[in-house]
Write a protein that holds these residues in place. Structure first.
Motif, PDB file in Angstrom:
ATOM      1  N   LEU A 105      -6.632  -3.651 -15.671  1.00 32.41           N
ATOM      2  CA  LEU A 105      -7.398  -2.996 -14.217  1.00 32.41           C
ATOM      3  C   LEU A 105      -7.140  -2.179 -13.972  1.00 32.41           C
ATOM      4  O   LEU A 105      -5.474  -1.761 -13.433  1.00 32.41           O
ATOM      5  N   ASP A 106      -8.018  -1.345 -12.572  1.00 33.20           N
ATOM      6  CA  ASP A 106      -7.394  -0.205 -11.345  1.00 33.20           C
ATOM      7  C   ASP A 106      -6.428   0.475 -12.009  1.00 33.20           C
ATOM      8  O   ASP A 106      -5.056   0.282 -11.791  1.00 33.20           O
ATOM      9  N   PHE A 107      -6.926   1.360 -12.189  1.00 38.47           N
ATOM     10  CA  PHE A 107      -6.327   2.455 -12.738  1.00 38.47           C
ATOM     11  C   PHE A 107      -6.176   3.910 -11.189  1.00 38.47           C
ATOM     12  O   PHE A 107      -5.958   4.661 -11.768  1.00 38.47           O
ATOM     13  N   GLN A 108      -6.068   3.054 -10.366  1.00 33.17           N
ATOM     14  CA  GLN A 108      -5.705   4.022  -8.940  1.00 33.17           C
ATOM     15  C   GLN A 108      -4.511   4.861  -8.922  1.00 33.17           C
ATOM     16  O   GLN A 108      -4.223   5.631  -7.869  1.00 33.17           O
ATOM     17  N   ILE A 109      -3.397   4.091  -9.129  1.00 29.69           N
ATOM     18  CA  ILE A 109      -2.442   4.661  -8.939  1.00 29.69           C
ATOM     19  C   ILE A 109      -1.532   5.595 -10.078  1.00 29.69           C
ATOM     20  O   ILE A 109      -0.497   5.786 -10.357  1.00 29.69           O
ATOM     21  N   SER A 110      -2.603   5.748 -11.232  1.00 27.15           N
ATOM     22  CA  SER A 110      -1.819   6.142 -12.214  1.00 27.15           C
ATOM     23  C   SER A 110      -1.259   7.729 -12.219  1.00 27.15           C
ATOM     24  O   SER A 110      -1.191   7.675 -11.387  1.00 27.15           O
ATOM     25  N   ARG A 111       0.122   7.576 -12.820  1.00 23.31           N
ATOM     26  CA  ARG A 111       0.743   8.572 -12.324  1.00 23.31           C
ATOM     27  C   ARG A 111       1.264   8.933 -13.572  1.00 23.31           C
ATOM     28  O   ARG A 111       1.766   8.419 -15.136  1.00 23.31           O
ATOM     29  N   LYS A 112       2.555   9.633 -13.865  1.00 24.14           N
ATOM     30  CA  LYS A 112       3.010  10.226 -15.058  1.00 24.14           C
ATOM     31  C   LYS A 112       4.872  10.231 -14.536  1.00 24.14           C
ATOM     32  O   LYS A 112       5.341  10.554 -13.577  1.00 24.14           O
ATOM     33  N   ALA A 113       5.453   9.471 -15.502  1.00 18.84           N
ATOM     34  CA  ALA A 113       6.660   8.323 -15.301  1.00 18.84           C
ATOM     35  C   ALA A 113       7.253   8.063 -15.420  1.00 18.84           C
ATOM     36  O   ALA A 113       6.697   7.647 -17.124  1.00 18.84           O
TER      37      ALA A 113
END
Length: 454
Positions: free
Chosen positions: A315-323
């Protein structure tokens, strides 16, 4: 299963509302948005309209479903959610000659009075809707192509993205028997294995996508690039990390035998924001689309009749990033476990993750560019990120519902007021909450053992 997930994502493409007040290059922001001429709303419940419910219902049940009635029914507890309010909508509808019932989850802008949360709210809703409606279909298409199951996440039916009035309508996984794990207990091996397999699959799917196209994912979907610094602003972001680090230092200072760690944390505080940004930089070939916020509250589990966990939903992909994938791993490890479970099972956990990653890559005709040993080394290179996230999140994880800080109670303060209130509550917990001390100390002990704190 893949077709159903992708259909749910396509249905959810009815996102409306301007993102950041202007159209941008990605698909969400190119849509036609309805004009909103209403007065500002005051509560999260008032953000949910009948028009929204109708659109979500039709996405869930088909165009022939006719809405009869709907009621907002809260089901989460204080402390379960922070960046938004999660509630549910009990729906009665008519279809194929019968009156029926269903339930839909709604994630709403929390409508905080504090002005410095406005930009934060706008960005996290933009990022999450983008993940559900654009990124998950891309990743699942890769998984389908190589014969793997789609990423386990709820279906997104509809999203309303008018700034400060955002609502996302999602599948209610309670209807399939999923439920949240008790965060007070700390994650165990059986639950963790399910999560790590899913993280490996998610990361591998993003690698396969990047190998198939010359398009740089974060250049096309620019919301991926937005992180804590853009959410809070550079000044508040630095204040936030300095505060969390100083809080942890004060806790360490109050405990016999931890003065060395307290002194190190005090010295580290002023540099913590720079270290954080360095830790989340892209670092090819360890470069994947991360979940970004993988901790115990953002996971749901399904159990068999004996109580053994058999399925998971992210759940909660609110802080997804490329890293680096090691940032997701460190985030999960240092926010969601008691010390012994994390340390004693670390080798097993990293092996489970790596095998999941490798299997998906090989199904796609690609070899993992790094060995399992190199993954371990990368994991430890990102332990500082785990330390920072542990200091930020663990006090939230172990906070009892009655002790949770209510942002709505801070009606006339600024960021410094919020920081001061958080520190006072955290230090009070050191004596009143038996879970906080051992969880933080286990993190400090490991950082000392791994040479992160010297």
């Amino acid at each position: 299963m893949c077709d159903k997930q992708e259909k749910g994502a396509v249905n959810g493409r009815q996102a409306e509302g301007a993102v950041n007040g202007k159209q941008a290059d990605n698909a969400i922001e190119r849509q036609q948005f309805e004009a909103v001429n209403e007065a500002p709303q005051n509560t999260y419940r008032s953000l949910i309209t009948e028009s929204h419910v109708k659109q979500a219902l039709k996405a869930q049940q088909g165009s022939s479903a006719q809405l009869l009635s709907w009621t907002v029914t809260d089901f989460t507890n204080k402390g379960d959610n922070y960046a938004c309010v999660v509630t549910s909508i009990d729906v009665r509808y008519h279809k194929e000659g019968k009156d029926r019932k269903t339930s839909i989850v709604a994630k709403c802008n929390p409508c905080h009075i504090l002005p410095f949360f406005n930009e934060f709210s706008t960005i996290i809703f933009q990022k999450e809707v983008g993940y559900y409606l654009e990124l998950l279909p891309l990743l699942n298409a890769q998984l389908s192509r190589v014969g793997c199951e789609p990423i386990r996440a709820p279906h997104c039916y509809f999203a309303h993205l008018t700034e400060q009035n955002e609502v996302i309508f999602l599948e209610d996984l309670r209807q399939e028997g999923f439920k949240m794990f008790d965060r007070m207990k700390g994650m165990d091996k059986a639950h963790a294995v399910l999560v790590l397999k899913e993280l490996g699959k998610l990361h591998a799917a993003s690698i396969l996508y990047q190998k198939e196209t010359s398009t740089v994912l974060e250049d096309k979907y620019t919301y991926i690039q937005k992180d804590f610094q853009s959410m809070f602003g550079e000044v508040n972001f630095k204040k936030m990390l300095v505060s969390y680090t100083e809080n942890a230092a004060e806790i360490a200072e109050r405990i016999v035998g931890y003065k060395k760690i307290a002194d190190w944390l005090k010295d580290f505080a002023s540099n913590s924001s720079d270290v954080f940004l360095e830790q989340i930089k892209k670092s090819p070939p360890f470069d994947v689309l991360c979940h970004g916020d993988c901790w115990i509250n953002n996971l749901l589990f399904k159990y068999d009749e004996t109580g053994v966990p058999v399925d998971v939903r992210l759940l909660d992909f609110q802080i997804s990033r490329k890293a680096s994938p090691a940032t997701d791993l460190n985030y999960f490890m240092y926010t969601s476990f008691n010390g012994p479970e994390r340390k004693d099972n670390l080798e097993t956990f990293l092996n489970v993750y790596y095998e999941s990653l490798r299997e998906v890559l090989e199904a796609g005709g690609t070899k993992a560019e790094k060995t399992s040993q190199e993954l371990r080394e990368e994991y430890h290179k990102k332990n500082l990120f785990g330390l920072i996230m542990g200091m930020m999140v663990v006090p939230i994880v172990v906070t009892q519902a009655g002790e949770v800080m209510d942002l709505d109670d801070i009606t006339d303060g600024d960021y410094e007021t919020l920081v001061k209130e958080h520190r006072e509550r955290m230090l009070k917990q050191l004596d009143s909450n038996p879970l906080l001390r051992p969880r933080l100390l286990s993190i400090f002990d490991e950082m000392l053992e791994y040479g992160v704190i010297s």
